[in-house]
Design a protein around this motif. Structure first.
Motif, PDB file in Angstrom:
ATOM      1  N   GLU A  89       0.825  -1.221   0.000  1.00 16.54           N
ATOM      2  CA  GLU A  89       0.000   0.000   0.000  1.00 16.54           C
ATOM      3  C   GLU A  89       0.852   1.261   0.000  1.00 16.54           C
ATOM      4  OE1 GLU A  89      -2.405  -1.163   3.230  1.00 16.54           O
ATOM      5  OE2 GLU A  89      -3.582  -2.445   1.912  1.00 16.54           O
ATOM      6  N   ASP A  90       2.149   1.091   0.088  1.00 17.91           N
ATOM      7  CA  ASP A  90       3.067   2.232   0.159  1.00 17.91           C
ATOM      8  C   ASP A  90       3.422   2.680  -1.263  1.00 17.91           C
ATOM      9  OD1 ASP A  90       4.674   4.108   1.208  1.00 17.91           O
ATOM     10  OD2 ASP A  90       6.084   2.731   2.176  1.00 17.91           O
ATOM     11  N   LEU A  91       2.429   3.209  -1.959  1.00 15.96           N
ATOM     12  CA  LEU A  91       2.604   3.620  -3.364  1.00 15.96           C
ATOM     13  C   LEU A  91       2.164   5.078  -3.494  1.00 15.96           C
ATOM     14  CD1 LEU A  91       0.969   0.453  -4.964  1.00 15.96           C
ATOM     15  CD2 LEU A  91       3.371   1.106  -5.214  1.00 15.96           C
ATOM     16  N   PRO A  92       2.763   5.840  -4.411  1.00 13.41           N
ATOM     17  CA  PRO A  92       2.378   7.252  -4.543  1.00 13.41           C
ATOM     18  C   PRO A  92       0.909   7.409  -4.939  1.00 13.41           C
ATOM     19  CG  PRO A  92       4.358   6.742  -5.829  1.00 13.41           C
ATOM     20  CD  PRO A  92       3.805   5.437  -5.354  1.00 13.41           C
ATOM     21  N   GLY A  93       0.203   8.275  -4.244  1.00 12.03           N
ATOM     22  CA  GLY A  93      -1.228   8.474  -4.486  1.00 12.03           C
ATOM     23  C   GLY A  93      -1.535   8.854  -5.928  1.00 12.03           C
ATOM     24  N   ASN A  94      -0.637   9.615  -6.552  1.00 15.15           N
ATOM     25  CA  ASN A  94      -0.923  10.087  -7.917  1.00 15.15           C
ATOM     26  C   ASN A  94      -0.787   8.973  -8.962  1.00 15.15           C
ATOM     27  OD1 ASN A  94       1.905  10.096  -7.437  1.00 15.15           O
ATOM     28  ND2 ASN A  94       2.206  11.384  -9.227  1.00 15.15           N
ATOM     29  N   LEU A  95      -0.306   7.796  -8.562  1.00 13.70           N
ATOM     30  CA  LEU A  95      -0.183   6.693  -9.531  1.00 13.70           C
ATOM     31  C   LEU A  95      -1.251   5.610  -9.325  1.00 13.70           C
ATOM     32  CD1 LEU A  95       3.720   6.278  -9.681  1.00 13.70           C
ATOM     33  CD2 LEU A  95       2.218   7.504 -11.270  1.00 13.70           C
ATOM     34  N   LEU A  96      -2.164   5.837  -8.387  1.00  9.51           N
ATOM     35  CA  LEU A  96      -3.181   4.807  -8.120  1.00  9.51           C
ATOM     36  C   LEU A  96      -4.270   4.837  -9.197  1.00  9.51           C
ATOM     37  CD1 LEU A  96      -3.540   5.151  -4.236  1.00  9.51           C
ATOM     38  CD2 LEU A  96      -1.970   3.713  -5.566  1.00  9.51           C
ATOM     39  N   ASN A  97      -4.789   3.668  -9.531  1.00  3.79           N
ATOM     40  CA  ASN A  97      -5.857   3.523 -10.553  1.00  3.79           C
ATOM     41  C   ASN A  97      -5.475   4.222 -11.864  1.00  3.79           C
ATOM     42  OD1 ASN A  97      -7.635   2.283  -8.613  1.00  3.79           O
ATOM     43  ND2 ASN A  97      -7.884   4.324  -7.766  1.00  3.79           N
ATOM     44  N   ASP A  98      -4.241   4.092 -12.264  1.00  2.00           N
ATOM     45  CA  ASP A  98      -3.703   4.938 -13.328  1.00  2.00           C
ATOM     46  C   ASP A  98      -3.141   4.162 -14.515  1.00  2.00           C
ATOM     47  OD1 ASP A  98      -3.389   7.560 -14.051  1.00  2.00           O
ATOM     48  OD2 ASP A  98      -1.309   7.644 -13.379  1.00  2.00           O
TER      49      ASP A  98
END
Ligand code: SAM
Length: 187
Positions: A89-98
């Motif tokens: 879950e430690d992933l950049p928010g701007n790359l989620l569902n992208d």
């Protein structure tokens, strides 16, 4: 065996056994690149740096894609993201569902590890996102359960790994639909 001298990543990058790094052969990387060019536009490469770095430099897919890996040797690449599969879950928010595709080759083959990669993949993918995964044939049921994927005819060549892996996709592949002439038992 494929000609390594044709692939810049393979020439420049030695495998670090402490990180379980086993690169695909040059011909297998080329088949993956063809598959990706025909099937995706924005790809998250989870622990598959050889493929990301072998995409054609000026292609739209290269410009849009990201590589996620624990090894920080690639940190100067603007689309490198430090990624530890233990913290999915430690992933950049701007790359989620992208992303419309993830390509995954973990350093281990266990269920526990695949569950963590699946969590990260689902966070990064858009709805109906595509998956290319590689692992041992015995993980067929596990990958079907976690990612809805099936084995492909094309099996990877991974020259320094003692196990024969399969590729699995959750969609109908193109380049990976053909058998790999590098794999003797497929003749
Ligand atoms: C079996 S190799 C897969 C490489 C792939 N076959 C290729 O040619 O690009 C495993 C990959 O997992 C990465 N890795 C090792 N430990 C990791 C960790 N804790 N989190 C994420 N990736 C890790 C390694 O750096 C390596 O790129």
């Amino acid at each position: 065996m494929a000609d390594t001298s044709k692939n810049r990543f393979l020439i420049k990058t030695s495998e670090n056994e402490l990180l379980n790094q086993y690169w695909y052969s040059a011909a297998t990387i080329e088949a993956l690149v063809q598959e990706i060019l025909s099937s995706a536009s924005r790809v998250a490469f989870l622990s598959t740096p050889s493929v990301y770095f072998s995409l054609p430099k000026d292609s739209e897919v290269k410009k849009s894609s990201w590589v996620f890996d624990f090894d920080e040797q690639w940190r100067t690449d603007p689309h490198f993201c430090k990624y530890d599969f233990n913290k999915p879950e430690d992933l950049p928010g701007n790359l989620l569902n992208d992303f419309d595709m993830v390509v995954i080759d973990p350093p281990f083959i266990t269920r526990e590890v695949w569950e963590k990669y699946t969590k990260a993949a689902k966070l990064l993918l858009k709805n109906e996102g595509k998956v290319i995964a590689s692992t041992v044939a015995e993980n067929d049921g596990l990958l079907s359960e976690l990612l809805g994927s099936k084995p492909c005819n094309f099996k990877p060549s991974i020259p320094h790994l003692i196990y024969q892996y399969n590729f699995f996709t959750n969609y109908k592949p193109t380049a990976l639909a053909e058998k790999n002439p590098e794999i003797p038992e497929d003749d």
